[in-house]
Design an enzyme around this catalytic site. Structure first.
Site, PDB file in Angstrom:
ATOM      1  N   GLU A  13       0.935  -1.254  -0.029  1.00  0.00           N
ATOM      2  CA  GLU A  13       0.017  -0.179  -0.015  1.00  0.00           C
ATOM      3  C   GLU A  13       0.650   1.392   0.037  1.00  0.00           C
ATOM      4  O   GLU A  13       0.530   2.206   0.164  1.00  0.00           O
ATOM      5  CB  GLU A  13      -1.038  -0.043   1.172  1.00  0.00           C
ATOM      6  N   SER A 141      -6.819  -2.379   2.066  1.00  0.00           N
ATOM      7  CA  SER A 141      -6.917  -1.853   0.853  1.00  0.00           C
ATOM      8  C   SER A 141      -7.659  -3.175  -0.189  1.00  0.00           C
ATOM      9  O   SER A 141      -7.569  -2.977  -1.428  1.00  0.00           O
ATOM     10  CB  SER A 141      -5.711  -1.331   0.168  1.00  0.00           C
ATOM     11  N   TYR A 209      -9.748   3.378  -4.662  1.00  0.00           N
ATOM     12  CA  TYR A 209      -8.835   4.469  -4.899  1.00  0.00           C
ATOM     13  C   TYR A 209      -9.178   5.215  -6.272  1.00  0.00           C
ATOM     14  O   TYR A 209      -8.550   6.273  -6.426  1.00  0.00           O
ATOM     15  CB  TYR A 209      -7.594   4.074  -4.727  1.00  0.00           C
ATOM     16  N   ARG A 248     -11.293   3.946  12.060  1.00  0.00           N
ATOM     17  CA  ARG A 248     -12.508   3.718  11.113  1.00  0.00           C
ATOM     18  C   ARG A 248     -12.779   2.146  10.998  1.00  0.00           C
ATOM     19  O   ARG A 248     -11.760   1.484  10.743  1.00  0.00           O
ATOM     20  CB  ARG A 248     -11.980   4.456   9.760  1.00  0.00           C
ATOM     21  N   ASP A 250     -15.321  -0.978   9.062  1.00  0.00           N
ATOM     22  CA  ASP A 250     -16.217  -1.168   8.093  1.00  0.00           C
ATOM     23  C   ASP A 250     -17.263  -2.247   8.513  1.00  0.00           C
ATOM     24  O   ASP A 250     -17.092  -3.214   9.183  1.00  0.00           O
ATOM     25  CB  ASP A 250     -15.282  -1.843   6.790  1.00  0.00           C
ATOM     26  N   GLU A 263     -13.873  -5.125  10.142  1.00  0.00           N
ATOM     27  CA  GLU A 263     -12.418  -4.840  10.481  1.00  0.00           C
ATOM     28  C   GLU A 263     -12.521  -3.123  10.993  1.00  0.00           C
ATOM     29  O   GLU A 263     -13.309  -2.488  10.738  1.00  0.00           O
ATOM     30  CB  GLU A 263     -11.518  -5.138   9.516  1.00  0.00           C
ATOM     31  N   ASN A 265      -9.508   0.262  10.914  1.00  0.00           N
ATOM     32  CA  ASN A 265      -8.381   0.680  10.458  1.00  0.00           C
ATOM     33  C   ASN A 265      -7.846   1.883  11.376  1.00  0.00           C
ATOM     34  O   ASN A 265      -8.575   2.709  11.564  1.00  0.00           O
ATOM     35  CB  ASN A 265      -8.344   1.177   8.935  1.00  0.00           C
ATOM     36  N   GLY A 269      -7.288   6.072   5.549  1.00  0.00           N
ATOM     37  CA  GLY A 269      -6.675   6.812   4.412  1.00  0.00           C
ATOM     38  C   GLY A 269      -6.766   8.325   4.652  1.00  0.00           C
ATOM     39  O   GLY A 269      -7.822   8.872   5.025  1.00  0.00           O
TER      40      GLY A 269
END
Length: 304
Positions: A13, A141, A209, A248, A250, A263, A265, A269
């Site tokens: 990443e 990602s 992205y 953050r 999901d 999960e 993060n 990003g």
């Protein structure tokens, strides 16, 4: 302040990290900070030294190193404050199997899962009903992730993961709506609903992205009760993992209205298409304000 901006690294990443770093670098300079850029992939041996000379480190790394807690551990040794989670909590969140154990112990719904290591091998049979997702146990990602619909596809999906890391997480596929929720200083931000465009079966690397990769609606058009439930679960998971600053998560909202946490993060990003800055903007925080708040929280947690 003299801010050490840490980005790049040696994970898959890397380019995402560098893209976000350019945006952060410009924002830090607009805020009046002196910024020094540091790429661990090019100069790791000097990290401890340069960290001791900085007033603050802003980490924008994805995968390993960064989300695994290594950089945070070095910064702790240098007594250099930084934003976000500490070393131990970062590692726990990055390891999907370990974090799922924490979610389950805290009563947070998460899809059924199976942990498969390279030692067990790609011929390990699935223990969950198909279809399932197969993904690297550590990483983000959606790299190396596959949706497996038949048992014959399972070995190839595991081999894809084992080409990237030592262990795989197999997760029961739950049809539903994808939602993401960020937390800033233990306060939940507005939800975002994510719908991949084109023929993508899930929110893959391109959808995340590319500028036209997915439709992202903020605030998510879901009932208020759903919003409150997801936000409450996210704050609960953030605390259960011992995270600080921001994170953050999901979620998949199933047809029966149950939100399942996939999960978390710990270094969300920060690219122009990233979800955290969008949610923060909806809550009234411009990008520079978000950067300022993350620095404030980091100094409050670890200030010299």
């Amino acid at each position: 302040m003299n801010v050490l901006l840490i980005a790049g690294g040696w994970s898959d990443e890397r380019e995402v990290s560098l893209s976000g770093a350019r945006m952060i670098h410009a924002a830090l300079e607009r805020l009046g900070h002196q910024v020094s850029f540091f790429d661990p992939a090019l100069d790791f041996a000097n990290l401890l030294r340069v960290a001791r000379e900085a007033d603050f480190a802003f980490i924008n790394l994805h995968g390993t190193p960064g989300e695994d807690g290594l950089i945070q551990a070095v910064l702790d040794k240098a007594c250099c404050p930084y934003q976000g989670a500490g070393a131990a909590a970062s590692y726990l969140a990055l390891n999907k199997a370990a974090s799922k154990e924490v979610f389950e112990s805290a009563g947070i719904p998460t899809p059924d899962w199976q942990f498969v290591t390279r030692v067990q091998g790609p011929d390990t049979p699935p223990t969950l009903p198909l279809p399932v997702f197969v993904k690297p146990n550590k990483g983000g990602s959606s790299l190396g992730m596959s949706l497996v619909r038949t048992s014959g596809e399972f070995p190839a999906a595991l081999n894809t993961v084992f080409s990237l890391c030592q262990s795989a997480l197999v997760e029961r596929f739950i049809p539903g709506v994808e939602l993401t929720c960020a937390v800033l200083d233990h306060r939940p931000l507005p939800l975002i609903m994510i719908t991949p465009k084109g023929d993508a079966a899930f929110f893959d690397y391109h959808n995340k992205y590319a500028e036209d990769g997915a439709e992202e609606i903020c605030p998510a058009p879901v009932p208020d009760e759903v919003t409150r439930n997801v936000q409450s679960l996210m704050v609960k998971a953030h605390k259960a993992l011992g995270l600080t600053g921001y994170s953050r998560g999901d979620f998949i909202l199933s047809a029966d209205g149950t939100p399942y946490l996939l999960e978390i993060n710990t270094l969300p990003g920060m690219t122009p298409t990233s979800l955290l800055p969008r949610a923060a903007a909806q809550a009234g925080l411009a990008f520079e304000d978000l950067i300022t708040e993350l620095i404030r929280l980091g100094l409050e947690e670890r200030g010299r």
